[in-house]
Design a protein around this motif. Structure first.
Motif, PDB file in Angstrom:
ATOM      1  N   ILE A 357     -22.507  41.636 -45.546  1.00 56.32           N
ATOM      2  CA  ILE A 357     -21.382  42.033 -44.885  1.00 56.32           C
ATOM      3  C   ILE A 357     -20.277  40.835 -45.138  1.00 56.32           C
ATOM      4  O   ILE A 357     -20.564  39.661 -44.851  1.00 56.32           O
ATOM      5  N   ILE A 358     -19.149  41.232 -46.001  1.00 57.68           N
ATOM      6  CA  ILE A 358     -17.962  40.355 -45.988  1.00 57.68           C
ATOM      7  C   ILE A 358     -17.144  40.511 -45.024  1.00 57.68           C
ATOM      8  O   ILE A 358     -16.491  41.593 -44.872  1.00 57.68           O
ATOM      9  N   LEU A 359     -16.980  39.552 -44.330  1.00 59.98           N
ATOM     10  CA  LEU A 359     -15.942  39.650 -43.101  1.00 59.98           C
ATOM     11  C   LEU A 359     -14.735  38.666 -43.430  1.00 59.98           C
ATOM     12  O   LEU A 359     -14.645  37.508 -43.113  1.00 59.98           O
ATOM     13  N   ASP A 360     -13.634  39.429 -43.910  1.00 61.90           N
ATOM     14  CA  ASP A 360     -12.585  38.848 -44.525  1.00 61.90           C
ATOM     15  C   ASP A 360     -11.506  38.409 -43.312  1.00 61.90           C
ATOM     16  O   ASP A 360     -11.538  39.189 -42.235  1.00 61.90           O
ATOM     17  N   GLU A 361     -10.794  37.315 -43.480  1.00 60.24           N
ATOM     18  CA  GLU A 361      -9.942  36.924 -42.514  1.00 60.24           C
ATOM     19  C   GLU A 361     -10.813  36.688 -41.226  1.00 60.24           C
ATOM     20  O   GLU A 361     -10.450  37.259 -40.199  1.00 60.24           O
ATOM     21  N   ALA A 362     -11.816  35.809 -41.215  1.00 61.54           N
ATOM     22  CA  ALA A 362     -12.789  36.065 -39.893  1.00 61.54           C
ATOM     23  C   ALA A 362     -12.161  35.308 -38.700  1.00 61.54           C
ATOM     24  O   ALA A 362     -12.374  35.587 -37.840  1.00 61.54           O
ATOM     25  N   GLN A 363     -11.002  34.389 -39.128  1.00 56.34           N
ATOM     26  CA  GLN A 363     -10.275  33.708 -38.034  1.00 56.34           C
ATOM     27  C   GLN A 363      -9.536  34.802 -37.183  1.00 56.34           C
ATOM     28  O   GLN A 363      -9.169  34.453 -36.124  1.00 56.34           O
ATOM     29  N   MET A 364      -9.629  36.230 -37.494  1.00 61.69           N
ATOM     30  CA  MET A 364      -8.854  37.120 -36.803  1.00 61.69           C
ATOM     31  C   MET A 364      -9.647  37.633 -35.806  1.00 61.69           C
ATOM     32  O   MET A 364      -8.972  38.658 -34.843  1.00 61.69           O
ATOM     33  N   ILE A 365     -10.775  37.552 -35.365  1.00 64.05           N
ATOM     34  CA  ILE A 365     -11.497  38.002 -34.313  1.00 64.05           C
ATOM     35  C   ILE A 365     -11.120  37.386 -33.268  1.00 64.05           C
ATOM     36  O   ILE A 365     -10.770  36.173 -33.025  1.00 64.05           O
ATOM     37  N   PRO A 366     -10.561  38.421 -32.244  1.00 60.28           N
ATOM     38  CA  PRO A 366      -9.874  37.844 -30.942  1.00 60.28           C
ATOM     39  C   PRO A 366     -10.884  36.908 -30.256  1.00 60.28           C
ATOM     40  O   PRO A 366     -12.110  37.205 -30.267  1.00 60.28           O
ATOM     41  N   ASP A 368     -11.428  36.305 -27.189  1.00 57.34           N
ATOM     42  CA  ASP A 368     -12.265  36.958 -26.010  1.00 57.34           C
ATOM     43  C   ASP A 368     -13.178  37.991 -26.288  1.00 57.34           C
ATOM     44  O   ASP A 368     -14.084  38.271 -25.462  1.00 57.34           O
ATOM     45  N   TYR A 369     -13.259  38.093 -27.948  1.00 56.95           N
ATOM     46  CA  TYR A 369     -14.570  38.957 -28.294  1.00 56.95           C
ATOM     47  C   TYR A 369     -15.422  38.038 -29.262  1.00 56.95           C
ATOM     48  O   TYR A 369     -16.166  38.837 -29.752  1.00 56.95           O
ATOM     49  N   LEU A 370     -15.194  36.933 -29.302  1.00 58.55           N
ATOM     50  CA  LEU A 370     -15.814  36.136 -30.409  1.00 58.55           C
ATOM     51  C   LEU A 370     -17.310  36.180 -30.016  1.00 58.55           C
ATOM     52  O   LEU A 370     -18.307  36.339 -31.061  1.00 58.55           O
ATOM     53  N   ARG A 371     -17.812  35.626 -29.014  1.00 55.71           N
ATOM     54  CA  ARG A 371     -19.235  35.742 -28.430  1.00 55.71           C
ATOM     55  C   ARG A 371     -19.844  36.956 -29.005  1.00 55.71           C
ATOM     56  O   ARG A 371     -21.035  37.166 -29.494  1.00 55.71           O
ATOM     57  N   PRO A 372     -19.518  38.000 -28.376  1.00 54.00           N
ATOM     58  CA  PRO A 372     -20.091  39.212 -28.536  1.00 54.00           C
ATOM     59  C   PRO A 372     -20.302  39.637 -30.144  1.00 54.00           C
ATOM     60  O   PRO A 372     -21.292  40.196 -30.715  1.00 54.00           O
ATOM     61  N   ALA A 397     -13.839  27.578 -36.467  1.00 55.83           N
ATOM     62  CA  ALA A 397     -15.310  26.631 -36.288  1.00 55.83           C
ATOM     63  C   ALA A 397     -16.128  27.116 -35.278  1.00 55.83           C
ATOM     64  O   ALA A 397     -16.276  27.093 -34.072  1.00 55.83           O
ATOM     65  N   ILE A 398     -16.752  28.351 -35.902  1.00 59.62           N
ATOM     66  CA  ILE A 398     -17.621  29.147 -34.983  1.00 59.62           C
ATOM     67  C   ILE A 398     -19.208  28.601 -35.422  1.00 59.62           C
ATOM     68  O   ILE A 398     -20.174  29.291 -34.821  1.00 59.62           O
ATOM     69  N   ASN A 399     -19.496  27.726 -36.276  1.00 58.59           N
ATOM     70  CA  ASN A 399     -20.789  27.268 -36.485  1.00 58.59           C
ATOM     71  C   ASN A 399     -21.728  26.947 -35.201  1.00 58.59           C
ATOM     72  O   ASN A 399     -22.853  27.635 -35.282  1.00 58.59           O
TER      73      ASN A 399
END
Length: 748
Positions: A357-366, A368-372, A397-399
């Motif tokens: 799964i290539i998630l491009d522009e990963a920083q665009m995940i809102p 308030d939905y990051l954890r789910p 910085a989602i490591n």
């Protein structure tokens, strides 16, 4: 078997019959094969055999063959599965195989929940279906290890069980659709036509070989990145990041990693997801050019399969269950499907297993939905044989969030600081506050320039001011007030003018800043989150033909306070805390270094350290800045499920909406969709017609729609689909005049 124990379908040949037992056996075999990819074949077989046993009732046969009253046939399988140890989770699948996964509920519910429906059966309110025992056996395997989720904390096990249930549901509904389709058509679906991943890898390697030897420093950097991707692809499945400056060639680099990694580990497909259709359309074209249209499924609401010619029919079918080696789709499609209760959305999920799964522009995940979202990705990696590649020029910085799930994120690009220094192309300059008229004068002074703002209202006002100064020739407006086909044609014209050196000044919302292949000598950007600023800078000196000191990105704060979405205001507030220089009048140098990006995202995702701070920007709504990571109940709904395994699947789906409800589509009439509109106006609703007209539709909020409706400018043609009646309300330069802009703010 009695004469009543049949399924019946109306086909082109008239009414055709099939024994229920034959259908159950075929669905069970197919569901088992789908689930085998993640070790769930025995459960797939069990739910396949049980799902339609309610069709053995005389009431159902009377309904089907004689036009009798409707009757419940899906609860029967749920009842029989729930009687067995470890069968309760499968009972959700049987109960929901037509109407969608239900909430678990309680025995006191009115019958909409799973528990309520089983209680209904206990009261003798279901038709007698016991004749099934003469033909088929429903047997659920015993033991959690086959689920791959034993030896977990209770909250982790709750999430994993819910996720596994949805994946088995996917196997069941896809098998049920395909077997029914095969019976009606009296033949198997014509799939085929696509190549395996090994062949696709060879096609890509042939293209990459043409890049050597690199002729420029930029090409040398891109080639080095390609080599790093090839090397990293030999690593074990897991979570990887590809942090590359805009223009560094990540479209091909990420695909090289994905194909080589998939081939090395026997994986089945590559799924590329991005936040905007503009990126998807551009990259899908690149991939189709490399691999052919039979190998690339482009799946989003605005795509018209008829444009693919002979491949269109097969790819339209492939969109139902993602049966293609390369899938190019939206973040919304991926993540909302992974949390959905609907059969149409869930049908494809089993085909995500065993994918890169290539998630491009990963920083665009809102935020308030990051954890789910991270939790879902981690589940796919940990238990479904997937690898995730996070691609962006501004790596979030989602490591730590992946670490919570036992995963670490491995960087592909090696020395990221050195790569960014090598590929630096711009210098940032702060302008401070500026009004639209002053900004328009600055834009008019350039031969070619791009200006990106945060609201559709400002984009329209600024464009009008620019036209007053410079005239319409060479001036362009881009926003989602223009329908997708209009935006595509405008972008094509812009690219032509840029390539020829002709005058070209563009005022746009953020829809062009991430991944869209545009190259301007100068860019203006309204202050936003640091990720947006850096992405916008990627439209300046993209090919590195200028010295970075001469390629300038001007940052400004609008004098007028335009309505903005909460997410945008939150990101502006954070950047005001981490780098307040961006709001001043000064030369800023390079503001998009990896260190500054990391500080920004740590602040964005922090509750305490930055949560109550304000940048002091005029017009900034301080309320809402503390919203970081306040996900809307999704995880608590799942992890808080009681020991009775009462999962609120329907509630989770309604809570997980990356694009909020409340928007409506207004179709702009034109010759290209005249035939489809005639069908819709006559009441003939078809999926193809709606998909086609959606390419000529603008999304508006409810208050804007009410204003248009009250003025007699629109009319309803289907559910949330409306037709524009007055052509003068749509401009060939700025799109739809909603006349009620504001309130919630507008996002693209």
């Amino acid at each position: 078997m009695g004469d009543m124990d049949y399924l019946a379908h109306v086909s082109e040949d008239g009414l055709r019959r099939e024994p229920v037992s034959v259908h159950l056996s075929q669905v069970a075999d197919m569901a088992a094969s789908f689930a085998d990819v993640f070790g769930g074949s025995a459960w797939g077989y069990a739910v396949g055999m049980a799902h339609d046993i309610g069709k053995y009732s005389k009431a159902f046969q009377h309904r089907l063959l004689d036009g009798g009253p409707k009757c419940d046939h899906s609860t029967a399988g749920a009842v029989e599965l729930a009687k067995q140890p470890f069968g309760w989770m499968l009972s959700y699948c049987a109960a929901g195989h037509h109407g969608g996964l239900p909430n678990g509920g309680t025995l006191l519910d009115d019958g909409a929940s799973l528990a309520g429906r089983i209680a209904k059966a206990g009261r003798g309110e279901l038709p007698d279906y016991t004749e099934y025992k003469n033909d088929v056996s429903v047997s659920v395997p015993v033991g959690l290890p086959m689920f791959g989720i034993d030896k977990m904390a209770q909250s982790d096990m709750a999430y994993a069980l819910a996720f596994r249930t949805r994946m088995l549901f996917s196997c069941l509904v896809d098998a049920d659709y395909l077997c029914t389709e095969r019976f009606i058509d009296n033949k198997d679906r014509e799939l085929g036509g696509h190549d395996d991943l090994v062949r696709l890898q060879g096609m890509l390697e042939k293209k990459i070989a043409s890049f050597y030897p690199p002729a420029t420093d930029l090409n040398a950097a891109r080639c080095h990145l390609l080599e790093q991707c090839a090397e990293a692809a030999e690593g074990e499945p897991g979570v990887y990041s590809l942090t590359v400056p805009t223009g560094g060639g990540k479209t091909l680099s990420s695909m090289r990693f994905a194909l080589r990694h998939a081939c090395a580990h026997g994986m089945r497909r590559v799924i590329y997801a991005a936040p905007y259709t503009s990126i998807i359309e551009q990259n899908a074209d690149v991939y189709r050019g490399l691999f052919g249209s039979d190998n690339v499924l482009e799946h989003h609401a605005d795509f018209d399969f008829d444009t693919l010619g002979e491949s269109g029919g097969r790819m339209r079918l492939a969109a139902e269950n993602w049966d293609a080696p390369v899938v190019v789709t939206t973040n919304v499609q991926v993540f909302e499907s992974l949390h959905s209760d609907k059969t149409s959305r869930c049908r494809k999920l089993h085909n995500i297993a065993g994918s890169v799964i290539i998630l491009d522009e990963a920083q665009m995940i809102p935020t308030d939905y990051l954890r789910p979202c991270v939790r879902a990705l981690a589940e796919l990696v940990n238990r479904y044989g997937c690898t995730v590649l996070l691609c962006t020029a501004t790596q979030p910085a989602i490591n730590p969030f992946f670490a919570e799930t036992g995963l670490s994120v491995k960087e592909v690009a090696g020395d990221v600081d050195r790569l960014f220094d090598t590929l630096r192309r711009v210098t940032y300059i702060g302008l401070g506050k500026i009004d639209d008229s002053g900004l328009a004068r600055r834009l008019a002074s350039h031969n070619q320039a791009l200006c990106i703002v945060n609201s559709r209202a400002q984009a329209k006002n600024l464009f009008n001011s620019l036209v007053e100064l410079a005239g319409e020739d060479g001036c362009y407006h881009l926003s989602t007030l223009m329908h997708p086909a209009h935006r595509r044609s405008t972008l094509k014209e812009i690219r032509t003018r840029l390539a020829s050196g002709a005058p070209c000044c563009v005022v746009s919302t953020s829809l062009v800043e991430a991944g869209v292949d545009l190259d301007f000598p100068v860019v203006y950007r309204a202050v936003a989150g640091l990720d947006s600023i850096v992405q916008a800078a990627g439209r300046c000196n993209r090919e590195g033909k200028m010295n970075y000191a001469d390629a300038r990105v001007f940052l400004f704060s609008p004098e007028t306070s335009y309505a903005l979405p909460i997410e945008t205001k939150h990101r502006i507030g954070v950047i005001g805390t981490t780098d307040p220089r961006l709001f001043e009048v000064e030369e800023l140098g390079d503001v998009g270094t990896p260190d500054s990006v990391e500080r920004y995202f740590k602040a964005l995702y922090s509750y305490k350290e930055y949560g109550s701070s304000s940048s002091g920007v005029s017009g900034l709504d301080k309320q809402g800045i503390v919203m970081a990571l306040s996900e809307p109940r999704v995880l608590t709904l799942i992890e808080g499920a009681p020991k009775a395994l009462s999962y609120p699947f329907r509630d989770v789906a309604s809570s997980f909406k990356i694009i909020a409800d409340g928007s409506y589509s207004v179709v702009i009439p034109c010759g290209e969709i005249e035939g489809d509109l005639e069908l819709l106006m006559s009441g003939t609703i078809s999926r193809d017609a709606i998909r086609h007209v959606s390419c000529y539709a603008v999304s508006v909020y409810e208050q804007d729609l009410k204003a248009l409706y009250a003025s007699g400018l629109v009319d309803r043609v289907a559910d949330d689909l409306f037709l524009l009646l007055d052509a003068n309300t749509y401009s060939e330069t700025t799109g739809l005049d909603v006349r009620a802009e504001g309130g919630k703010g507008v996002f693209l």
